[in-house]
Design a protein around this motif. Sequence first.
Motif, PDB file in Angstrom:
ATOM      1  N   MET A  21      18.246  47.150  27.800  1.00 47.49           N
ATOM      2  CA  MET A  21      17.818  47.602  26.470  1.00 47.49           C
ATOM      3  C   MET A  21      16.585  48.498  26.584  1.00 47.49           C
ATOM      4  SD  MET A  21      16.328  45.307  23.304  1.00 47.49           S
ATOM      5  CE  MET A  21      14.853  44.815  24.198  1.00 47.49           C
ATOM      6  N   LEU A  22      15.605  48.063  27.354  1.00 51.53           N
ATOM      7  CA  LEU A  22      14.358  48.824  27.474  1.00 51.53           C
ATOM      8  C   LEU A  22      14.562  50.180  28.146  1.00 51.53           C
ATOM      9  CD1 LEU A  22      11.990  45.887  28.451  1.00 51.53           C
ATOM     10  CD2 LEU A  22      12.136  47.053  26.234  1.00 51.53           C
ATOM     11  N   ARG A  23      15.700  50.353  28.815  1.00 52.38           N
ATOM     12  CA  ARG A  23      16.039  51.613  29.480  1.00 52.38           C
ATOM     13  C   ARG A  23      17.038  52.449  28.672  1.00 52.38           C
ATOM     14  NH1 ARG A  23      14.375  48.094  33.109  1.00 52.38           N
ATOM     15  NH2 ARG A  23      13.667  48.710  35.184  1.00 52.38           N
ATOM     16  N   ASP A  24      17.393  51.989  27.494  1.00 55.51           N
ATOM     17  CA  ASP A  24      18.388  52.676  26.665  1.00 55.51           C
ATOM     18  C   ASP A  24      17.688  53.605  25.674  1.00 55.51           C
ATOM     19  OD1 ASP A  24      20.398  53.500  24.955  1.00 55.51           O
ATOM     20  OD2 ASP A  24      21.150  51.493  24.543  1.00 55.51           O
ATOM     21  N   PRO A  25      17.929  54.913  25.775  1.00 60.29           N
ATOM     22  CA  PRO A  25      17.297  55.843  24.834  1.00 60.29           C
ATOM     23  C   PRO A  25      17.617  55.522  23.372  1.00 60.29           C
ATOM     24  CG  PRO A  25      18.310  57.040  26.642  1.00 60.29           C
ATOM     25  CD  PRO A  25      18.732  55.608  26.775  1.00 60.29           C
ATOM     26  N   GLU A  26      18.821  55.002  23.106  1.00 63.21           N
ATOM     27  CA  GLU A  26      19.204  54.654  21.727  1.00 63.21           C
ATOM     28  C   GLU A  26      18.281  53.569  21.172  1.00 63.21           C
ATOM     29  OE1 GLU A  26      20.787  54.375  18.035  1.00 63.21           O
ATOM     30  OE2 GLU A  26      21.132  55.967  19.491  1.00 63.21           O
ATOM     31  N   PHE A  27      17.931  52.585  21.994  1.00 59.23           N
ATOM     32  CA  PHE A  27      16.992  51.550  21.555  1.00 59.23           C
ATOM     33  C   PHE A  27      15.652  52.181  21.193  1.00 59.23           C
ATOM     34  CE2 PHE A  27      13.384  48.897  22.987  1.00 59.23           C
ATOM     35  CZ  PHE A  27      13.396  47.962  21.967  1.00 59.23           C
ATOM     36  N   ARG A  28      15.155  53.061  22.036  1.00 58.04           N
ATOM     37  CA  ARG A  28      13.868  53.710  21.771  1.00 58.04           C
ATOM     38  C   ARG A  28      13.924  54.566  20.513  1.00 58.04           C
ATOM     39  NH1 ARG A  28       9.962  51.329  25.121  1.00 58.04           N
ATOM     40  NH2 ARG A  28      11.073  50.650  26.981  1.00 58.04           N
ATOM     41  N   GLU A  29      15.051  55.209  20.280  1.00 60.95           N
ATOM     42  CA  GLU A  29      15.243  56.000  19.053  1.00 60.95           C
ATOM     43  C   GLU A  29      15.172  55.090  17.823  1.00 60.95           C
ATOM     44  OE1 GLU A  29      15.863  59.360  18.681  1.00 60.95           O
ATOM     45  OE2 GLU A  29      15.980  59.897  20.807  1.00 60.95           O
ATOM     46  N   ARG A  30      15.819  53.943  17.906  1.00 64.93           N
ATOM     47  CA  ARG A  30      15.809  52.999  16.790  1.00 64.93           C
ATOM     48  C   ARG A  30      14.393  52.502  16.485  1.00 64.93           C
ATOM     49  NH1 ARG A  30      20.958  48.985  17.943  1.00 64.93           N
ATOM     50  NH2 ARG A  30      22.524  50.629  18.166  1.00 64.93           N
ATOM     51  N   VAL A  31      13.623  52.249  17.540  1.00 62.32           N
ATOM     52  CA  VAL A  31      12.243  51.799  17.339  1.00 62.32           C
ATOM     53  C   VAL A  31      11.450  52.881  16.600  1.00 62.32           C
ATOM     54  CG1 VAL A  31      10.070  51.171  18.483  1.00 62.32           C
ATOM     55  CG2 VAL A  31      12.237  50.218  19.306  1.00 62.32           C
ATOM     56  N   CYS A  32      11.597  54.129  17.020  1.00 62.70           N
ATOM     57  CA  CYS A  32      10.877  55.224  16.357  1.00 62.70           C
ATOM     58  C   CYS A  32      11.292  55.349  14.900  1.00 62.70           C
ATOM     59  CB  CYS A  32      11.114  56.544  17.098  1.00 62.70           C
ATOM     60  SG  CYS A  32      10.279  56.644  18.694  1.00 62.70           S
ATOM     61  N   THR A  33      12.592  55.215  14.635  1.00 68.54           N
ATOM     62  CA  THR A  33      13.077  55.287  13.258  1.00 68.54           C
ATOM     63  C   THR A  33      12.472  54.170  12.424  1.00 68.54           C
ATOM     64  OG1 THR A  33      15.135  56.320  13.957  1.00 68.54           O
ATOM     65  CG2 THR A  33      15.139  55.228  11.810  1.00 68.54           C
ATOM     66  N   ARG A  34      12.422  52.960  12.970  1.00 75.35           N
ATOM     67  CA  ARG A  34      11.871  51.810  12.253  1.00 75.35           C
ATOM     68  C   ARG A  34      10.373  51.975  12.021  1.00 75.35           C
ATOM     69  NH1 ARG A  34      13.299  46.726  12.674  1.00 75.35           N
ATOM     70  NH2 ARG A  34      13.780  45.667  10.818  1.00 75.35           N
ATOM     71  N   GLN A  35       9.689  52.644  12.941  1.00 72.66           N
ATOM     72  CA  GLN A  35       8.250  52.877  12.788  1.00 72.66           C
ATOM     73  C   GLN A  35       7.947  54.029  11.838  1.00 72.66           C
ATOM     74  OE1 GLN A  35       7.156  53.381  16.918  1.00 72.66           O
ATOM     75  NE2 GLN A  35       6.562  51.237  17.108  1.00 72.66           N
ATOM     76  N   VAL A 153      13.332  45.235  16.315  1.00 74.25           N
ATOM     77  CA  VAL A 153      14.447  46.139  16.646  1.00 74.25           C
ATOM     78  C   VAL A 153      15.208  45.602  17.852  1.00 74.25           C
ATOM     79  CG1 VAL A 153      15.042  48.483  17.395  1.00 74.25           C
ATOM     80  CG2 VAL A 153      13.318  48.139  15.618  1.00 74.25           C
ATOM     81  N   GLY A 154      14.480  45.075  18.841  1.00 76.98           N
ATOM     82  CA  GLY A 154      15.110  44.538  20.043  1.00 76.98           C
ATOM     83  C   GLY A 154      15.989  43.330  19.754  1.00 76.98           C
ATOM     84  N   VAL A 155      15.544  42.443  18.897  1.00 78.35           N
ATOM     85  CA  VAL A 155      16.348  41.272  18.533  1.00 78.35           C
ATOM     86  C   VAL A 155      17.662  41.730  17.893  1.00 78.35           C
ATOM     87  CG1 VAL A 155      16.460  39.274  16.986  1.00 78.35           C
ATOM     88  CG2 VAL A 155      14.402  39.683  18.371  1.00 78.35           C
ATOM     89  N   ALA A 156      17.587  42.684  16.978  1.00 78.95           N
ATOM     90  CA  ALA A 156      18.788  43.202  16.321  1.00 78.95           C
ATOM     91  C   ALA A 156      19.694  43.936  17.328  1.00 78.95           C
ATOM     92  CB  ALA A 156      18.415  44.139  15.183  1.00 78.95           C
ATOM     93  N   TYR A 157      19.102  44.701  18.223  1.00 83.90           N
ATOM     94  CA  TYR A 157      19.846  45.443  19.234  1.00 83.90           C
ATOM     95  C   TYR A 157      20.625  44.481  20.130  1.00 83.90           C
ATOM     96  CZ  TYR A 157      20.566  48.397  23.387  1.00 83.90           C
ATOM     97  OH  TYR A 157      21.108  49.079  24.448  1.00 83.90           O
ATOM     98  N   LEU A 158      19.969  43.423  20.591  1.00 84.40           N
ATOM     99  CA  LEU A 158      20.619  42.476  21.504  1.00 84.40           C
ATOM    100  C   LEU A 158      21.673  41.619  20.788  1.00 84.40           C
ATOM    101  CD1 LEU A 158      17.448  41.432  23.481  1.00 84.40           C
ATOM    102  CD2 LEU A 158      19.426  42.688  24.414  1.00 84.40           C
TER     103      LEU A 158
END
Length: 160
Positions: A21-35, A153-158
């Motif tokens: 997850m921490l290496r997935d660009p989509e996860f990082r994109e979601r975090v930025c969107t949420r922020q 975001v990580g909890v939802a992603y996983l």
Amino acid sequence: MTKRLQHQLTYDAPLEAVAAMLRDPEFRERVCTRQRVVSHQVEMSQDGDAADVRVERVQAVTHIPAFAAKIVGEEITIIHREVWHDHRNGDYTVGIPDRPGHINGTVSLHEEGGRTVESVDLEISVSVPLVGGKLEGVVRDLLEKALRTEHEVGVAYLAQ
């Protein structure tokens, strides 16, 4: 002066899933969107178990003390970088170009019983006479808020 931030994010998932997850660009994109950032750019490279994650984001500056807003301005560029040596350990830095100070530390993953804890340990230093210590506190609070958002975001992603 420096302030220390130690924060743990616990996930109900095995270490390999959290590392992915921490290496997935989509996860990082979601975090930025949420922020709710103004703009962002995610860059990532991997070499075996090692990875270099770089997220540059521009954020509107709101809800901070007036003395800090005078120094920071209306928007701020933040460059967050995680250099993972393997799936368990890495270096963690946050930079704010053209602003005094630095944030450096480590990030690690530890699994126990199918749950993984991500531990972030940072030293925050802001070199501004008279208000540096206060600014370090503001920065620590903002980083904690960002980590809490990342965890949500990580909890939802996983869970998907």
